[in-house]
Design an enzyme around this catalytic site. Structure first.
Site, PDB file in Angstrom:
ATOM      1  N   ALA A   9       0.804  -1.222   0.000  1.00 37.97           N
ATOM      2  CA  ALA A   9       0.000   0.000   0.000  1.00 37.97           C
ATOM      3  C   ALA A   9       0.837   1.271   0.000  1.00 37.97           C
ATOM      4  O   ALA A   9       0.343   2.350  -0.301  1.00 37.97           O
ATOM      5  CB  ALA A   9      -0.936   0.002   1.211  1.00 37.97           C
ATOM      6  N   ARG A  14      11.099   6.743  -1.742  1.00 39.52           N
ATOM      7  CA  ARG A  14      12.524   6.777  -2.085  1.00 39.52           C
ATOM      8  C   ARG A  14      12.809   6.356  -3.528  1.00 39.52           C
ATOM      9  O   ARG A  14      13.912   6.548  -4.035  1.00 39.52           O
ATOM     10  CB  ARG A  14      13.311   5.889  -1.099  1.00 39.52           C
ATOM     11  CG  ARG A  14      13.446   6.511   0.279  1.00 39.52           C
ATOM     12  CD  ARG A  14      13.925   5.522   1.325  1.00 39.52           C
ATOM     13  NE  ARG A  14      12.843   4.657   1.815  1.00 39.52           N
ATOM     14  CZ  ARG A  14      12.996   3.717   2.738  1.00 39.52           C
ATOM     15  NH1 ARG A  14      14.194   3.494   3.260  1.00 39.52           N
ATOM     16  NH2 ARG A  14      11.964   2.979   3.135  1.00 39.52           N
ATOM     17  N   LYS A  21       6.003   1.891  -6.045  1.00 34.87           N
ATOM     18  CA  LYS A  21       7.259   1.120  -5.957  1.00 34.87           C
ATOM     19  C   LYS A  21       7.101  -0.336  -6.370  1.00 34.87           C
ATOM     20  O   LYS A  21       7.896  -0.847  -7.166  1.00 34.87           O
ATOM     21  CB  LYS A  21       7.805   1.195  -4.531  1.00 34.87           C
ATOM     22  CG  LYS A  21       8.996   0.283  -4.309  1.00 34.87           C
ATOM     23  CD  LYS A  21       9.705   0.549  -3.011  1.00 34.87           C
ATOM     24  CE  LYS A  21       8.946   0.018  -1.820  1.00 34.87           C
ATOM     25  NZ  LYS A  21       9.727   0.208  -0.574  1.00 34.87           N
ATOM     26  N   GLN A  73      -6.157  -0.333   2.066  1.00 32.33           N
ATOM     27  CA  GLN A  73      -5.718   0.399   3.254  1.00 32.33           C
ATOM     28  C   GLN A  73      -5.727   1.870   2.833  1.00 32.33           C
ATOM     29  O   GLN A  73      -4.826   2.326   2.140  1.00 32.33           O
ATOM     30  CB  GLN A  73      -4.303  -0.041   3.668  1.00 32.33           C
ATOM     31  CG  GLN A  73      -3.808   0.656   4.918  1.00 32.33           C
ATOM     32  CD  GLN A  73      -2.302   0.457   5.141  1.00 32.33           C
ATOM     33  OE1 GLN A  73      -1.553   0.124   4.231  1.00 32.33           O
ATOM     34  NE2 GLN A  73      -1.850   0.715   6.352  1.00 32.33           N
ATOM     35  N   THR A  79       2.899  -0.667   8.854  1.00 31.63           N
ATOM     36  CA  THR A  79       2.739  -2.077   8.464  1.00 31.63           C
ATOM     37  C   THR A  79       1.739  -2.808   9.378  1.00 31.63           C
ATOM     38  O   THR A  79       1.032  -3.704   8.928  1.00 31.63           O
ATOM     39  CB  THR A  79       4.101  -2.806   8.488  1.00 31.63           C
ATOM     40  OG1 THR A  79       4.761  -2.543   9.743  1.00 31.63           O
ATOM     41  CG2 THR A  79       5.016  -2.328   7.378  1.00 31.63           C
ATOM     42  N   GLU A 155      13.111  -0.862  15.133  1.00 31.22           N
ATOM     43  CA  GLU A 155      13.473  -0.262  13.851  1.00 31.22           C
ATOM     44  C   GLU A 155      14.806   0.476  13.979  1.00 31.22           C
ATOM     45  O   GLU A 155      15.129   1.013  15.049  1.00 31.22           O
ATOM     46  CB  GLU A 155      12.380   0.719  13.393  1.00 31.22           C
ATOM     47  CG  GLU A 155      11.102   0.039  12.966  1.00 31.22           C
ATOM     48  CD  GLU A 155      11.330  -1.050  11.933  1.00 31.22           C
ATOM     49  OE1 GLU A 155      11.744  -0.737  10.813  1.00 31.22           O
ATOM     50  OE2 GLU A 155      11.112  -2.240  12.264  1.00 31.22           O
TER      51      GLU A 155
HETATM   52  C1  UD1 Z   1       9.981  -3.048   7.376  1.00 32.83           C
HETATM   53  C2  UD1 Z   1      10.068  -3.545   8.824  1.00 32.83           C
HETATM   54  C3  UD1 Z   1      11.531  -3.749   9.211  1.00 32.83           C
HETATM   55  C4  UD1 Z   1      12.182  -4.701   8.251  1.00 32.83           C
HETATM   56  C5  UD1 Z   1      11.988  -4.268   6.799  1.00 32.83           C
HETATM   57  C6  UD1 Z   1      12.444  -5.344   5.874  1.00 32.83           C
HETATM   58  C7  UD1 Z   1       8.174  -2.578  10.017  1.00 32.83           C
HETATM   59  C8  UD1 Z   1       7.755  -1.534  11.004  1.00 32.83           C
HETATM   60  N1  UD1 Z   1       9.460  -2.583   9.702  1.00 32.83           N
HETATM   61  O1  UD1 Z   1      10.636  -1.782   7.333  1.00 32.83           O
HETATM   62  O2  UD1 Z   1      11.614  -4.253  10.534  1.00 32.83           O
HETATM   63  O3  UD1 Z   1      13.562  -4.805   8.550  1.00 32.83           O
HETATM   64  O4  UD1 Z   1      10.614  -4.003   6.520  1.00 32.83           O
HETATM   65  O5  UD1 Z   1      12.421  -4.958   4.536  1.00 32.83           O
HETATM   66  O6  UD1 Z   1       7.368  -3.345   9.603  1.00 32.83           O
HETATM   67  N2  UD1 Z   1       3.245  -0.770   3.702  1.00 32.83           N
HETATM   68  C9  UD1 Z   1       1.864  -0.790   3.653  1.00 32.83           C
HETATM   69  N3  UD1 Z   1       1.152   0.042   4.436  1.00 32.83           N
HETATM   70  C10 UD1 Z   1       1.734   0.903   5.289  1.00 32.83           C
HETATM   71  C11 UD1 Z   1       3.141   0.932   5.360  1.00 32.83           C
HETATM   72  C12 UD1 Z   1       3.876   0.079   4.563  1.00 32.83           C
HETATM   73  O7  UD1 Z   1       1.303  -1.566   2.896  1.00 32.83           O
HETATM   74  O8  UD1 Z   1       0.997   1.626   5.963  1.00 32.83           O
HETATM   75  C13 UD1 Z   1       4.009  -1.667   2.846  1.00 32.83           C
HETATM   76  C14 UD1 Z   1       4.945  -0.947   1.895  1.00 32.83           C
HETATM   77  O9  UD1 Z   1       4.299  -0.671   0.662  1.00 32.83           O
HETATM   78  C15 UD1 Z   1       6.079  -1.950   1.718  1.00 32.83           C
HETATM   79  C16 UD1 Z   1       6.063  -2.732   3.030  1.00 32.83           C
HETATM   80  O10 UD1 Z   1       4.830  -2.468   3.657  1.00 32.83           O
HETATM   81  O11 UD1 Z   1       5.840  -2.838   0.658  1.00 32.83           O
HETATM   82  C17 UD1 Z   1       7.201  -2.358   3.955  1.00 32.83           C
HETATM   83  O12 UD1 Z   1       7.130  -0.979   4.225  1.00 32.83           O
HETATM   84  P1  UD1 Z   1       8.434  -0.103   4.335  1.00 32.83           P
HETATM   85  O13 UD1 Z   1       8.041   1.274   4.669  1.00 32.83           O
HETATM   86  O14 UD1 Z   1       9.319  -0.316   3.159  1.00 32.83           O
HETATM   87  O15 UD1 Z   1       9.094  -0.756   5.657  1.00 32.83           O
HETATM   88  P2  UD1 Z   1      10.602  -0.743   6.065  1.00 32.83           P
HETATM   89  O16 UD1 Z   1      10.949   0.604   6.590  1.00 32.83           O
HETATM   90  O17 UD1 Z   1      11.423  -1.270   4.957  1.00 32.83           O
HETATM   91 CA    CA Z   2      11.185  -1.681   2.764  1.00 29.64          CA
END
Ligand code: UD1
Ligand code: CA
Length: 450
Positions: A9, A14, A21, A73, A79, A155
């Site tokens: 979502a 970046r 993405k 969402q 997440t 994190e």
């Molecule tokens: C997340 C993990 C981190 C892990 C890493 C591995 C969390 C809090 N952190 O961090 O511990 O090391 O992945 O790659 O989970 N997304 C949604 N809805 C949201 C937010 C994010 O669907 O509200 C999706 C994003 O599109 C993405 C994924 O969740 O595909 C991960 O989100 P991202 O922001 O990249 O998390 P990281 O900071 O990489």
């Molecule tokens: Ca990520």
């Protein structure tokens, strides 16, 4: 019962892109499709993709995967918040839930299968993939007790300097007991640097949570920017090329070659440098491809040589030689023992066996028989400005150099067409066709004109 949820979502700020993405392609497939495919071995009963930013684009891009359900969402509050959206669609679901980030495209299906196995054998509340990274920056860090059970995930941005030294990272790949997870989701807080609901916080409330290290940490590479996208492409390519070499394919200079994972090769295929194989391409034994070729969605039978050429959507029969500098496109069928090349373009045509089109030609919408010799510079004029028309040339016919066939036109078998002819009418078999001004010579003209 087993369900899979893919988190897709987020916008992926970046990437600095208009495209979400997870829709960026990595070779033949998007990141999110690769994430979905990594669950191929565990046969999930449900597959849910959580969408938000440009969700309709993602839905369209995954249209061909009929099993996939989409869950919206609306606001991306983290997440954990993404997983909370599953409470309603998984209301009556009992069993395990695999959760994957949509930006983790290199995960092997075997790795996901092993994760589920460990989870189920140990009756864990949650099991997550971890890795020890030489450079763990940016990832959540995983902390375990002395029994190797996970106590906390912090994190990167929330870690103190000491915690940051922990190199064990969370891969973002989890298997949960869904009922237990659902019970603790309401406990999630936004008590962190980003003020988001973190899925990782559930390990504070679940028991037991087990961490499983991946053998090959490159598998869990997450894509956040275009540098990581490029390095993931490199990892994927290395995997594909190594597996073909182990299967009996010679790749002379692997670094200069790319092969999509949709391509099929037979033993004793040789790939010369600067060659790129894409899409649904199948190449049979004994073929030598390159240097300098691009072949996509094409089928090549045995012992074909291709040199400095581009081939798409075509079928080529055994022992044919193509190139240097040929372009075959849009549904070409080429027979056995043909020779095509030296600046020849063929489009949507069917060519018989032992036919040569060896220099400077355009053949479009044509049907050529066996043993035709197409003279240098022969052109099918297939387009009248509105419609395309066919040219048919019979067996053993020879077209003279620089002849033009104004389609629609049919040339019989064993015809000879004189060089420089513009053929506008059908030619019966066994004949000679000449369609040009007879040469005139005016003697002494040079002197007279002065
Ligand atoms: C997340 C993990 C981190 C892990 C890493 C591995 C969390 C809090 N952190 O961090 O511990 O090391 O992945 O790659 O989970 N997304 C949604 N809805 C949201 C937010 C994010 O669907 O509200 C999706 C994003 O599109 C993405 C994924 O969740 O595909 C991960 O989100 P991202 O922001 O990249 O998390 P990281 O900071 O990489
Ligand atoms: Ca990520």
């Amino acid at each position: 019962m087993l369900a899979v949820a893919i988190l897709a979502a987020g916008k992926g700020t970046r990437m600095k892109s208009k495209l979400p993405k997870v829709l960026h392609p990595l070779g033949s497939k998007s990141l999110v499709e690769r994430a979905i495919n990594s669950c191929n071995l565990v046969n999930p009963d449900r597959q849910l993709v959580i969408i938000g930013y440009e969700g309709d684009k993602i839905q369209n891009a995954l249209n061909h995967l009929q099993e996939v359900e989409f869950v919206e969402q609306r606001e991306q509050l983290g997440t954990g918040h993404a997983i909370i959206q599953l409470i309603h669609p998984l209301e009556n679901f009992t069993g395990d839930l695999i959760v994957l980030n949509g930006d983790v495209p290199l995960l092997r299906p075997e790795t996901v299968q092993n994760l589920v196995k460990t989870h189920q054998e140990n009756r864990n509340a949650a099991t997550l993939l971890t890795a020890n990274l030489p450079n763990p920056k940016g990832y959540g860090r995983v902390f375990c007790d002395k029994n190797n059970l996970v106590t906390q995930i912090i994190e990167d941005r929330d870690c103190n300097p000491l915690q940051q030294q922990n190199q064990r990272i969370n891969a973002g790949v989890y298997c949960f007991n869904w009922q237990k997870l659902r019970e603790v989701l309401p406990k999630l807080s936004t008590n962190n640097d980003q003020q988001e609901y973190y899925l990782t916080e559930v390990v504070d409330y679940l028991n037991p949570v087990m961490a499983k290290d991946v053998d090959d940490y490159l598998e869990i590479s997450g894509i956040n920017d275009r540098r990581q996208l490029a390095s993931a492409y490199g990892i994927l390519q290395r995997r594909i090329k190594e597996s073909w070499m182990m299967a009996g394919v010679t790749i002379v200079d692997p670094d200069s070659v790319t092969i999509e994972d949709t391509v099929q090769l037979d033993i004793d295929v040789t790939i010369e440098p600067q060659t790129h194989l894409r899409g649904n391409t199948i190449i049979a034994s004994g073929c030598k491809i390159g240097p300098g070729c691009l072949i996509e969605n094409s089928q090549l039978d045995e012992n074909i040589n291709v040199l400095y050429s581009v081939i798409s959507d075509s079928k080529i029969s055994a022992n044919t030689k193509i190139g240097p500098y040929a372009h075959l496109r849009g549904d070409v069928e080429l027979g056995e023992n043909c020779r095509v090349g030296n600046f020849v373009e063929i489009k949507k045509s069917s060519i018989g066996n032992k036919t040569n089109i060896a220099h400077l030609s355009y053949i479009g919408d044509a049907t050529l028989g066996n043993q035709v010799n197409v003279g240098a510079g022969t052109i099918t004029a297939n387009y009248d400005g509105v419609n395309k028309h066919p040219t048919i040339i019979g067996d053993r016919t020879k077209t003279g150099s620089n002849s033009v066939f104004v389609a629609p036109v049919t040339i019989g078998e064993d015809v000879t067409v004189a060089a420089g002819s513009v053929i506008t009418h059908d030619v019966p078999p066994q004949s000679l066709a000449i369609a040009r001004e007879r040469q005139r010579v005016i003697e002494g003209w040079a002197k007279k004109s002065k």
